[in-house]
Write a protein that holds these residues in place. Sequence first.
Motif, short mmCIF file in Angstrom:
data_model
loop_
_atom_site.label_atom_id
_atom_site.label_comp_id
_atom_site.label_asym_id
_atom_site.label_seq_id
_atom_site.Cartn_x
_atom_site.Cartn_y
_atom_site.Cartn_z
N VAL A 183 41.15 -19.61 -0.16
CA VAL A 183 40.36 -18.83 0.80
C VAL A 183 40.55 -17.37 0.44
CG1 VAL A 183 39.91 -18.33 3.22
CG2 VAL A 183 40.74 -20.60 2.55
N VAL B 180 36.66 -20.34 -1.25
CA VAL B 180 35.88 -20.21 -0.02
C VAL B 180 35.88 -18.75 0.36
CG1 VAL B 180 35.87 -20.71 2.46
CG2 VAL B 180 36.31 -22.55 0.82
N ASP B 181 34.70 -18.21 0.66
CA ASP B 181 34.57 -16.81 1.04
C ASP B 181 34.98 -16.64 2.50
OD1 ASP B 181 33.86 -14.21 1.57
OD2 ASP B 181 31.89 -14.33 0.63
N ALA B 182 36.05 -15.88 2.71
CA ALA B 182 36.56 -15.70 4.07
C ALA B 182 35.56 -14.98 4.97
CB ALA B 182 37.87 -14.92 4.02
N ASN C 190 32.42 -15.53 5.24
CA ASN C 190 31.40 -16.45 5.76
C ASN C 190 32.02 -17.68 6.41
OD1 ASN C 190 29.40 -14.74 4.67
ND2 ASN C 190 29.61 -15.72 2.67
N PHE C 191 33.22 -17.52 6.91
CA PHE C 191 33.94 -18.66 7.47
C PHE C 191 33.32 -19.06 8.81
CE2 PHE C 191 37.29 -21.26 9.10
CZ PHE C 191 37.95 -21.74 7.97
N THR D 1 32.93 -24.60 7.54
CA THR D 1 34.01 -24.34 6.57
C THR D 1 35.31 -24.96 7.03
OG1 THR D 1 32.93 -22.18 6.24
CG2 THR D 1 35.06 -22.53 5.19
N ALA D 2 35.59 -24.86 8.32
CA ALA D 2 36.82 -25.45 8.86
C ALA D 2 36.83 -26.96 8.65
CB ALA D 2 36.96 -25.11 10.34
N SER E 17 41.97 -8.39 6.95
CA SER E 17 40.60 -8.79 6.64
C SER E 17 39.68 -7.60 6.46
CB SER E 17 40.07 -9.69 7.76
OG SER E 17 38.69 -9.92 7.61
N LEU F 157 44.00 -19.69 10.94
CA LEU F 157 43.48 -20.81 10.16
C LEU F 157 44.51 -21.92 10.05
CD1 LEU F 157 41.23 -22.01 8.43
CD2 LEU F 157 42.15 -20.73 6.47
#
Length: 339
Positions: free
Chosen positions: A172, A197-199, A201-202, A206-207, A228, A254
């Motif tokens: 991530v 995974v692009d953080a 666009n979470f 995604t989860a 962030s 997360l």
Amino acid sequence: MKAPVFSVNYSGESASLPRHWSEHKEQAVGYWQVRLLLLLFRLLPVYFLRFLAFPVGFFYYIFSKKGRDESRRYLKKVAAFKRGDKKPPRSPLRHILAFSITLVEKVESWGGKFFLDRVHFHDDDIRDLKNRLESGEGAFLICSHLGNAELLRALAGFNRTGVSREIPVTSVMEGSVTAHFNRMLRELNPQSEIRTVDARNFGPDTAVLLQDRLAAGELVVIAGDRTSINTRNKHFLFPFLGEAAPFAYGPFFLAALLNAPVYFVFALRRKDLSLKSEYDMLVRKSTVSFDGPRKEREDRIRELARNFAATLEEYCKKYPYQWYNFYDFWAKPEDHTGV
């Protein structure tokens, strides 16, 4: 003003925010710089690239006042805890040279030329992690910019973890880093089992994706020592090397969301400056559990983040020249009165 034990800020963005780590030019590596490094990696022996890291690091030291100043800021804080040492860590040049060597080793590991016999495991929670992976279960790893976090991910990508099965890894990452990282991986190792995974666009999908991958026995990895890009004010404030510093909320939230065993992982070079490096792989399993009542989740997220900050501080004191955050890590978006 007394440094707070912790605080959390959920307020909106401020127009007078200090520069974020992502806004420093020295943090961003362009595609063509990556391509040049890959070309040299293919044309030259790794030993020569390691030797080349010294003049490149010296060049950076001479011409980057920002790099020197931020290194001094950090090393001064570490040295305050090591006053009894004969040689307290006060050399920005040594710090920057160690960083240059690590850059070469990152490419070396992704190119499949860094082998497990140069990585030394210890009698810590690595056994628990290996047993979990051998049984087909996944795990959530929190790493940092101390040492070479890419090493474990690259070893997993080449099935060199000491575990009898292949272990896909999902990292991530912030979107500003992901594009160049993905291109480099495709260049170096087209069959790599590393996915990103692009953080930025979470979301819920995604989860669910990450939960499925953990259930399939995979690893999910995220760095815990940079705030962030999108939610800079959403962070904890913990004492770190003598001064309160912001730690991101997202990685630890997360961990709670995925509710998987959490391990802090550090790959640290035995010698700061070496032409043939060997690493200690240090693994600590978090004792924080998210199985309790939901109303206690925020307290446990905070506890997990605080434990990570304390562990990172401990290893920064032991390996002071191997922490590679060349920006003001202690800069705060707003005044914090603490609690």
